[in-house]
Design a protein around this motif. Structure first.
Motif, PDB file in Angstrom:
ATOM      1  N   LEU A  52       0.855  -1.192   0.000  1.00 14.40           N
ATOM      2  CA  LEU A  52       0.000   0.000   0.000  1.00 14.40           C
ATOM      3  C   LEU A  52       0.888   1.238   0.000  1.00 14.40           C
ATOM      4  O   LEU A  52       1.798   1.347   0.823  1.00 14.40           O
ATOM      5  CB  LEU A  52      -0.855   0.045   1.267  1.00 14.40           C
ATOM      6  N   ASP A 294      -8.480   0.053   5.541  1.00 18.40           N
ATOM      7  CA  ASP A 294      -9.012  -0.266   4.213  1.00 18.40           C
ATOM      8  C   ASP A 294     -10.392  -0.903   4.399  1.00 18.40           C
ATOM      9  O   ASP A 294     -10.499  -2.053   4.823  1.00 18.40           O
ATOM     10  CB  ASP A 294      -8.027  -1.231   3.532  1.00 18.40           C
ATOM     11  N   GLU A 297     -13.704  -1.516  -1.414  1.00 17.52           N
ATOM     12  CA  GLU A 297     -13.851  -0.579  -2.534  1.00 17.52           C
ATOM     13  C   GLU A 297     -15.091   0.302  -2.496  1.00 17.52           C
ATOM     14  O   GLU A 297     -15.066   1.428  -2.945  1.00 17.52           O
ATOM     15  CB  GLU A 297     -13.817  -1.360  -3.849  1.00 17.52           C
ATOM     16  N   LEU A 328      -9.868   3.342   1.178  1.00 22.85           N
ATOM     17  CA  LEU A 328      -8.796   3.538   2.171  1.00 22.85           C
ATOM     18  C   LEU A 328      -9.028   4.852   2.916  1.00 22.85           C
ATOM     19  O   LEU A 328      -9.132   5.912   2.298  1.00 22.85           O
ATOM     20  CB  LEU A 328      -7.426   3.566   1.489  1.00 22.85           C
TER      21      LEU A 328
END
Ligand SMILES: Cc1cc2nc3c(=O)[nH]c(=O)nc-3n(C[C@H](O)[C@H](O)[C@H](O)COP(=O)(O)OP(=O)(O)OC[C@H]3O[C@@H](n4cnc5c(N)ncnc54)[C@H](O)[C@@H]3O)c2cc1C
Length: 370
Positions: A52, A294, A297, A328
Protein backbone atom coordinates in the motif's frame (compact mmCIF):
# COMPACT_ATOMS: atom_id res chain seq x y z
CA UNK A 1 27.51 26.85 -11.12
CA UNK A 2 30.75 28.42 -9.95
CA UNK A 3 33.09 25.79 -8.42
CA UNK A 4 34.92 28.53 -6.46
CA UNK A 5 31.82 29.56 -4.56
CA UNK A 6 31.80 28.50 -0.90
CA UNK A 7 30.17 25.14 -0.35
CA UNK A 8 27.31 24.60 2.05
CA UNK A 9 26.49 21.42 3.93
CA UNK A 10 22.87 20.83 4.85
CA UNK A 11 22.14 18.28 7.54
CA UNK A 12 18.77 16.63 6.93
CA UNK A 13 16.79 15.98 3.75
CA UNK A 14 13.34 16.67 5.14
CA UNK A 15 11.27 19.38 3.47
CA UNK A 16 13.28 22.12 5.22
CA UNK A 17 16.70 20.77 4.22
CA UNK A 18 15.61 20.18 0.63
CA UNK A 19 14.03 23.63 0.40
CA UNK A 20 17.25 25.12 1.76
CA UNK A 21 19.23 23.24 -0.88
CA UNK A 22 16.95 24.51 -3.66
CA UNK A 23 17.38 28.05 -2.37
CA UNK A 24 21.19 27.60 -2.26
CA UNK A 25 21.24 26.50 -5.90
CA UNK A 26 19.04 29.44 -6.87
CA UNK A 27 21.69 31.72 -5.31
CA UNK A 28 24.59 30.00 -7.04
CA UNK A 29 25.87 28.11 -3.99
CA UNK A 30 26.75 24.39 -4.13
CA UNK A 31 24.83 22.44 -1.47
CA UNK A 32 25.69 18.98 -0.20
CA UNK A 33 22.74 17.46 1.65
CA UNK A 34 23.39 14.70 4.22
CA UNK A 35 20.46 12.49 5.19
CA UNK A 36 20.87 9.88 7.93
CA UNK A 37 17.79 7.85 7.02
CA UNK A 38 17.67 5.50 4.03
CA UNK A 39 15.10 7.80 2.42
CA UNK A 40 14.43 11.52 2.02
CA UNK A 41 11.37 13.46 3.17
CA UNK A 42 11.79 13.28 6.96
CA UNK A 43 8.52 13.61 8.84
CA UNK A 44 6.51 14.18 5.63
CA UNK A 45 7.45 11.22 3.48
CA UNK A 46 5.93 8.38 1.51
CA UNK A 47 5.85 4.96 3.17
CA UNK A 48 5.04 1.66 1.51
CA UNK A 49 3.42 -0.95 3.74
CA UNK A 50 2.34 -4.35 2.42
CA UNK A 51 2.11 -2.98 -1.11
CA UNK A 52 0.00 0.00 0.00
CA UNK A 53 1.36 3.43 -0.94
CA UNK A 54 0.89 5.36 2.31
CA UNK A 55 2.53 8.28 4.07
CA UNK A 56 4.22 8.38 7.46
CA UNK A 57 1.12 10.34 8.50
CA UNK A 58 -1.78 12.09 6.79
CA UNK A 59 -0.84 15.69 5.96
CA UNK A 60 -2.74 18.68 4.68
CA UNK A 61 -1.38 22.00 3.52
CA UNK A 62 -3.21 25.31 3.54
CA UNK A 63 -3.39 28.13 1.05
CA UNK A 64 -1.31 30.31 3.36
CA UNK A 65 1.76 28.12 2.69
CA UNK A 66 2.62 30.44 -0.17
CA UNK A 67 6.38 29.88 -0.02
CA UNK A 68 6.06 26.09 0.15
CA UNK A 69 3.81 26.11 -2.91
CA UNK A 70 6.25 28.37 -4.76
CA UNK A 71 9.10 26.01 -3.83
CA UNK A 72 7.11 23.07 -5.23
CA UNK A 73 6.67 24.92 -8.52
CA UNK A 74 10.41 25.66 -8.68
CA UNK A 75 11.21 21.94 -8.69
CA UNK A 76 8.47 21.13 -11.20
CA UNK A 77 5.76 19.86 -8.83
CA UNK A 78 2.49 21.51 -9.83
CA UNK A 79 0.28 22.22 -6.78
CA UNK A 80 -2.78 22.66 -9.01
CA UNK A 81 -2.43 19.05 -10.14
CA UNK A 82 -1.16 17.51 -6.91
CA UNK A 83 -3.77 18.88 -4.48
CA UNK A 84 -7.52 19.16 -4.20
CA UNK A 85 -7.87 22.79 -3.13
CA UNK A 86 -11.07 23.53 -1.22
CA UNK A 87 -12.39 26.38 0.91
CA UNK A 88 -11.96 25.41 4.58
CA UNK A 89 -14.92 23.28 5.55
CA UNK A 90 -15.27 22.09 9.11
CA UNK A 91 -17.78 19.28 8.72
CA UNK A 92 -18.19 16.92 11.65
CA UNK A 93 -19.63 13.46 11.77
CA UNK A 94 -22.36 14.63 14.21
CA UNK A 95 -23.74 17.15 11.71
CA UNK A 96 -21.95 20.38 12.71
CA UNK A 97 -20.73 22.25 9.66
CA UNK A 98 -18.97 25.53 8.99
CA UNK A 99 -18.13 26.35 5.41
CA UNK A 100 -15.57 29.13 5.35
CA UNK A 101 -15.09 31.09 2.16
CA UNK A 102 -12.13 31.32 -0.11
CA UNK A 103 -11.76 35.05 0.17
CA UNK A 104 -11.02 38.04 2.33
CA UNK A 105 -11.46 38.23 6.13
CA UNK A 106 -14.83 39.88 5.40
CA UNK A 107 -15.91 36.83 3.45
CA UNK A 108 -14.87 34.67 6.42
CA UNK A 109 -16.89 36.86 8.79
CA UNK A 110 -19.91 36.40 6.53
CA UNK A 111 -19.36 32.63 6.58
CA UNK A 112 -19.43 32.65 10.39
CA UNK A 113 -22.56 34.83 10.39
CA UNK A 114 -24.30 32.53 7.91
CA UNK A 115 -23.35 29.27 9.65
CA UNK A 116 -26.61 27.63 10.80
CA UNK A 117 -24.75 25.47 13.34
CA UNK A 118 -23.75 28.59 15.33
CA UNK A 119 -25.99 30.71 17.56
CA UNK A 120 -25.68 34.49 17.61
CA UNK A 121 -23.77 34.12 20.89
CA UNK A 122 -21.27 31.79 19.17
CA UNK A 123 -20.89 34.14 16.21
CA UNK A 124 -20.26 37.19 18.38
CA UNK A 125 -17.75 35.24 20.47
CA UNK A 126 -15.96 34.17 17.28
CA UNK A 127 -15.79 37.79 16.13
CA UNK A 128 -14.41 38.75 19.57
CA UNK A 129 -11.59 36.25 19.14
CA UNK A 130 -10.90 37.44 15.59
CA UNK A 131 -10.66 41.02 16.84
CA UNK A 132 -8.48 40.05 19.81
CA UNK A 133 -5.88 38.16 17.77
CA UNK A 134 -5.05 41.21 15.70
CA UNK A 135 -2.72 41.95 18.64
CA UNK A 136 -0.28 39.21 19.68
CA UNK A 137 -1.28 37.61 23.02
CA UNK A 138 1.19 37.65 25.92
CA UNK A 139 4.08 35.22 25.40
CA UNK A 140 3.07 33.04 28.36
CA UNK A 141 -0.69 32.91 27.69
CA UNK A 142 -2.09 29.48 26.85
CA UNK A 143 -4.82 28.89 24.30
CA UNK A 144 -7.23 27.94 27.11
CA UNK A 145 -6.54 31.28 28.80
CA UNK A 146 -7.07 33.16 25.54
CA UNK A 147 -10.45 31.46 25.08
CA UNK A 148 -11.44 32.46 28.62
CA UNK A 149 -10.26 36.05 28.05
CA UNK A 150 -12.31 36.34 24.85
CA UNK A 151 -15.30 34.47 26.36
CA UNK A 152 -15.50 31.72 23.76
CA UNK A 153 -18.60 29.51 23.86
CA UNK A 154 -18.44 25.74 24.34
CA UNK A 155 -19.62 25.23 20.75
CA UNK A 156 -16.88 27.44 19.33
CA UNK A 157 -14.19 25.69 21.33
CA UNK A 158 -15.50 22.21 20.56
CA UNK A 159 -16.06 22.60 16.83
CA UNK A 160 -13.89 25.47 15.68
CA UNK A 161 -10.93 26.38 17.81
CA UNK A 162 -9.94 23.13 19.53
CA UNK A 163 -9.88 21.10 16.27
CA UNK A 164 -7.92 23.84 14.50
CA UNK A 165 -5.48 24.26 17.38
CA UNK A 166 -4.82 20.55 17.77
CA UNK A 167 -4.49 20.08 14.01
CA UNK A 168 -2.14 23.01 13.53
CA UNK A 169 -0.03 22.83 16.68
CA UNK A 170 -0.48 19.16 17.65
CA UNK A 171 -0.75 20.35 21.24
CA UNK A 172 -3.61 20.37 23.74
CA UNK A 173 -5.27 23.70 24.56
CA UNK A 174 -3.87 23.87 28.10
CA UNK A 175 -0.30 23.67 26.82
CA UNK A 176 -0.51 25.37 23.42
CA UNK A 177 0.81 28.91 23.07
CA UNK A 178 -1.92 31.50 22.48
CA UNK A 179 0.59 33.63 20.61
CA UNK A 180 1.44 30.86 18.14
CA UNK A 181 -2.21 29.85 17.64
CA UNK A 182 -3.22 33.49 17.13
CA UNK A 183 -0.55 33.73 14.43
CA UNK A 184 -1.98 30.63 12.72
CA UNK A 185 -5.48 32.15 12.76
CA UNK A 186 -4.18 35.49 11.49
CA UNK A 187 -2.31 33.79 8.64
CA UNK A 188 -5.32 31.71 7.63
CA UNK A 189 -8.72 33.13 8.55
CA UNK A 190 -7.49 36.72 8.47
CA UNK A 191 -4.88 36.16 5.76
CA UNK A 192 -4.93 37.05 2.11
CA UNK A 193 -7.57 35.61 -0.22
CA UNK A 194 -7.34 31.82 -0.33
CA UNK A 195 -5.06 31.58 2.72
CA UNK A 196 -7.53 29.41 4.64
CA UNK A 197 -8.09 27.02 1.72
CA UNK A 198 -7.33 23.40 2.54
CA UNK A 199 -4.99 21.58 0.18
CA UNK A 200 -5.55 17.83 0.28
CA UNK A 201 -2.77 15.80 -1.37
CA UNK A 202 -3.81 13.66 -4.34
CA UNK A 203 -0.51 11.79 -4.27
CA UNK A 204 1.92 10.49 -1.69
CA UNK A 205 4.00 13.00 0.26
CA UNK A 206 7.18 12.05 -1.56
CA UNK A 207 5.81 13.16 -4.93
CA UNK A 208 4.62 16.49 -3.53
CA UNK A 209 8.12 17.81 -2.96
CA UNK A 210 10.98 15.56 -1.76
CA UNK A 211 11.25 13.37 -4.88
CA UNK A 212 11.00 16.18 -7.47
CA UNK A 213 13.27 18.36 -5.31
CA UNK A 214 15.93 15.62 -5.18
CA UNK A 215 15.76 15.14 -8.96
CA UNK A 216 15.95 18.89 -9.56
CA UNK A 217 18.90 19.29 -7.19
CA UNK A 218 20.83 16.49 -8.83
CA UNK A 219 20.22 18.01 -12.27
CA UNK A 220 21.49 21.35 -10.97
CA UNK A 221 24.74 19.87 -9.63
CA UNK A 222 23.78 19.65 -5.96
CA UNK A 223 24.68 16.51 -4.02
CA UNK A 224 22.30 14.39 -2.00
CA UNK A 225 23.98 11.83 0.25
CA UNK A 226 21.26 9.58 1.59
CA UNK A 227 22.06 7.15 4.42
CA UNK A 228 24.95 9.32 5.67
CA UNK A 229 24.52 10.50 9.25
CA UNK A 230 26.41 13.57 10.41
CA UNK A 231 27.74 12.67 13.85
CA UNK A 232 28.94 16.09 14.88
CA UNK A 233 30.00 19.52 13.67
CA UNK A 234 33.19 21.19 14.87
CA UNK A 235 34.71 24.57 14.11
CA UNK A 236 37.57 24.72 11.65
CA UNK A 237 39.87 27.54 10.49
CA UNK A 238 37.93 27.95 7.22
CA UNK A 239 34.48 27.01 8.42
CA UNK A 240 33.24 23.71 9.80
CA UNK A 241 34.26 20.07 9.83
CA UNK A 242 31.47 17.52 9.57
CA UNK A 243 32.08 14.16 11.19
CA UNK A 244 30.70 11.54 8.79
CA UNK A 245 31.45 7.80 8.50
CA UNK A 246 33.99 8.32 5.71
CA UNK A 247 35.96 10.87 7.79
CA UNK A 248 35.82 14.64 8.39
CA UNK A 249 34.57 16.85 5.55
CA UNK A 250 35.09 20.60 5.41
CA UNK A 251 32.47 23.19 4.50
CA UNK A 252 32.34 26.96 4.58
CA UNK A 253 28.79 26.96 5.99
CA UNK A 254 26.51 24.40 7.60
CA UNK A 255 22.73 24.47 7.86
CA UNK A 256 21.22 22.12 10.43
CA UNK A 257 17.76 21.16 9.15
CA UNK A 258 16.96 18.28 11.47
CA UNK A 259 14.12 18.12 13.94
CA UNK A 260 15.05 20.05 17.11
CA UNK A 261 15.82 17.02 19.28
CA UNK A 262 18.70 16.03 16.97
CA UNK A 263 20.32 19.46 17.15
CA UNK A 264 22.09 19.52 20.57
CA UNK A 265 24.21 16.44 19.78
CA UNK A 266 25.24 17.97 16.45
CA UNK A 267 26.20 21.42 17.68
CA UNK A 268 27.61 20.53 21.12
CA UNK A 269 31.21 21.23 20.02
CA UNK A 270 30.41 24.67 18.60
CA UNK A 271 31.18 27.58 20.92
CA UNK A 272 28.30 29.92 21.70
CA UNK A 273 25.55 27.37 21.12
CA UNK A 274 24.90 26.51 24.79
CA UNK A 275 21.82 28.72 25.07
CA UNK A 276 20.07 27.36 21.99
CA UNK A 277 20.91 23.79 23.06
CA UNK A 278 19.43 24.47 26.51
CA UNK A 279 16.27 25.95 24.98
CA UNK A 280 15.84 22.95 22.69
CA UNK A 281 16.30 20.60 25.66
CA UNK A 282 13.19 22.18 27.24
CA UNK A 283 10.95 21.32 24.28
CA UNK A 284 8.44 18.52 24.73
CA UNK A 285 7.14 16.38 21.87
CA UNK A 286 3.67 15.12 21.08
CA UNK A 287 3.00 12.24 18.75
CA UNK A 288 0.61 12.05 15.81
CA UNK A 289 -0.97 8.69 15.07
CA UNK A 290 -2.50 7.88 11.70
CA UNK A 291 -4.63 4.76 11.44
CA UNK A 292 -4.91 3.70 7.79
CA UNK A 293 -7.94 1.45 7.41
CA UNK A 294 -9.01 -0.27 4.21
CA UNK A 295 -12.82 -0.59 4.34
CA UNK A 296 -13.14 -2.07 0.86
CA UNK A 297 -13.85 -0.58 -2.53
CA UNK A 298 -17.42 0.60 -1.99
CA UNK A 299 -16.60 2.65 1.11
CA UNK A 300 -16.91 6.43 0.66
CA UNK A 301 -17.24 9.35 3.05
CA UNK A 302 -19.71 12.19 2.40
CA UNK A 303 -16.71 14.52 2.15
CA UNK A 304 -12.96 13.87 1.71
CA UNK A 305 -12.07 15.35 5.13
CA UNK A 306 -14.34 15.23 8.18
CA UNK A 307 -13.92 15.95 11.88
CA UNK A 308 -14.85 14.03 15.01
CA UNK A 309 -15.80 16.39 17.83
CA UNK A 310 -14.93 13.81 20.50
CA UNK A 311 -11.35 13.52 19.39
CA UNK A 312 -10.44 9.88 18.64
CA UNK A 313 -9.80 10.19 15.79
CA UNK A 314 -9.72 13.96 15.32
CA UNK A 315 -10.03 13.80 11.53
CA UNK A 316 -10.77 11.23 8.89
CA UNK A 317 -9.66 11.48 5.24
CA UNK A 318 -11.09 9.49 2.37
CA UNK A 319 -7.91 8.62 0.47
CA UNK A 320 -9.99 6.92 -2.23
CA UNK A 321 -11.68 10.25 -2.98
CA UNK A 322 -8.22 11.82 -3.22
CA UNK A 323 -6.78 9.58 -5.90
CA UNK A 324 -5.75 6.75 -3.55
CA UNK A 325 -7.08 3.19 -3.32
CA UNK A 326 -10.91 3.24 -3.06
CA UNK A 327 -12.09 2.58 0.50
CA UNK A 328 -8.80 3.54 2.17
CA UNK A 329 -9.33 5.95 5.07
CA UNK A 330 -6.65 7.81 7.01
CA UNK A 331 -7.76 8.54 10.57
CA UNK A 332 -5.64 11.05 12.46
CA UNK A 333 -5.20 11.26 16.22
CA UNK A 334 -3.18 14.36 17.08
CA UNK A 335 -1.30 14.82 20.35
CA UNK A 336 -1.66 11.04 20.71
CA UNK A 337 -0.38 9.42 23.88
CA UNK A 338 -2.44 6.23 24.25
CA UNK A 339 -0.97 2.80 23.51
CA UNK A 340 -1.02 1.93 19.82
CA UNK A 341 -3.41 -1.05 19.99
CA UNK A 342 -5.90 0.86 22.16
CA UNK A 343 -5.84 3.81 19.77
CA UNK A 344 -6.30 1.61 16.71
CA UNK A 345 -9.35 -0.18 18.12
CA UNK A 346 -10.88 3.04 19.50
CA UNK A 347 -10.46 4.72 16.11
CA UNK A 348 -12.06 1.88 14.14
CA UNK A 349 -14.97 1.68 16.60
CA UNK A 350 -15.53 5.46 16.44
CA UNK A 351 -15.42 5.47 12.63
CA UNK A 352 -17.92 2.61 12.38
CA UNK A 353 -20.25 4.28 14.90
CA UNK A 354 -20.13 7.49 12.85
CA UNK A 355 -20.58 5.68 9.51
CA UNK A 356 -22.63 2.55 10.31
CA UNK A 357 -22.60 1.40 6.67
CA UNK A 358 -18.83 0.82 6.80
CA UNK A 359 -17.86 -2.84 7.29
CA UNK A 360 -15.06 -4.08 9.56
CA UNK A 361 -11.87 -2.97 7.75
CA UNK A 362 -10.01 -5.55 5.67
CA UNK A 363 -6.61 -4.19 6.68
CA UNK A 364 -5.45 -1.70 9.28
CA UNK A 365 -1.98 -0.17 9.54
CA UNK A 366 -1.12 2.31 12.28
CA UNK A 367 1.82 4.69 12.09
CA UNK A 368 2.95 7.00 14.86
CA UNK A 369 5.43 9.80 14.34
CA UNK A 370 6.30 13.00 16.16
C1 LIG B 1 2.24 12.37 11.48
C2 LIG B 1 2.51 13.81 11.15
C3 LIG B 1 1.52 14.59 10.56
C4 LIG B 1 1.78 15.92 10.25
N1 LIG B 1 0.82 16.65 9.61
C5 LIG B 1 1.10 17.88 9.16
C6 LIG B 1 0.17 18.60 8.38
O1 LIG B 1 -0.93 18.12 8.11
N2 LIG B 1 0.52 19.83 7.92
C7 LIG B 1 1.74 20.37 8.20
O2 LIG B 1 2.01 21.48 7.75
N3 LIG B 1 2.65 19.72 8.96
C8 LIG B 1 2.37 18.49 9.43
N4 LIG B 1 3.29 17.81 10.16
C9 LIG B 1 4.57 18.44 10.45
C10 LIG B 1 5.53 18.32 9.26
O3 LIG B 1 5.61 16.98 8.82
C11 LIG B 1 6.92 18.75 9.73
O4 LIG B 1 6.83 20.08 10.22
C12 LIG B 1 7.93 18.74 8.61
O5 LIG B 1 7.93 17.54 7.88
C13 LIG B 1 9.30 18.98 9.23
O6 LIG B 1 10.25 19.01 8.20
P1 LIG B 1 11.76 19.30 8.52
O7 LIG B 1 12.48 19.19 7.25
O8 LIG B 1 11.87 20.56 9.30
O9 LIG B 1 12.23 18.17 9.54
P2 LIG B 1 12.23 16.59 9.35
O10 LIG B 1 11.15 16.17 8.45
O11 LIG B 1 12.31 16.00 10.71
O12 LIG B 1 13.59 16.32 8.57
C14 LIG B 1 14.82 16.24 9.24
C15 LIG B 1 15.67 15.20 8.54
O13 LIG B 1 16.96 15.22 9.16
C16 LIG B 1 17.44 13.90 9.20
N5 LIG B 1 18.49 13.85 10.22
C17 LIG B 1 18.35 13.93 11.57
N6 LIG B 1 19.55 13.87 12.16
C18 LIG B 1 20.47 13.76 11.17
C19 LIG B 1 21.89 13.65 11.16
N7 LIG B 1 22.60 13.66 12.29
N8 LIG B 1 22.53 13.54 9.96
C20 LIG B 1 21.82 13.55 8.79
N9 LIG B 1 20.47 13.63 8.76
C21 LIG B 1 19.80 13.74 9.93
C22 LIG B 1 16.21 13.08 9.53
O14 LIG B 1 16.37 11.72 9.18
C23 LIG B 1 15.15 13.78 8.69
O15 LIG B 1 15.01 13.20 7.41
C24 LIG B 1 3.05 16.49 10.54
C25 LIG B 1 4.03 15.72 11.16
C26 LIG B 1 3.77 14.39 11.46
C27 LIG B 1 4.86 13.58 12.11
Amino acid sequence: MNADRPSVAIVGAGWAGLACAVECVARGVRPVVFEAAPQIGGRARAVELDGLALDNGQHILIGGYVDTLAMMRTVGADPDRLFDRLPLSLRFTDGFELRARSGSPWAQALAFMACPSLTWGDRLAAMRLMAAIRRAPAADETVTQMFARTRQTDTNVRYLWAPLCIAALNTGLDDASARVFAQVLRDTLLGRAGASDVLLPRTDLGQLFPVPAAAWLTRQGGQLRVGERVRGISPNADGFALDVASGPELFAQVVVATSPHHVPALIGALPGTERIAAEIACLGYEQVTTVFADFGEGARLPQAMMGFADGVPHWIFDRGALGGPPGLMACVVSAADAARDDTERAVIDAVRRAFPSLPEPRRVRTLTDR
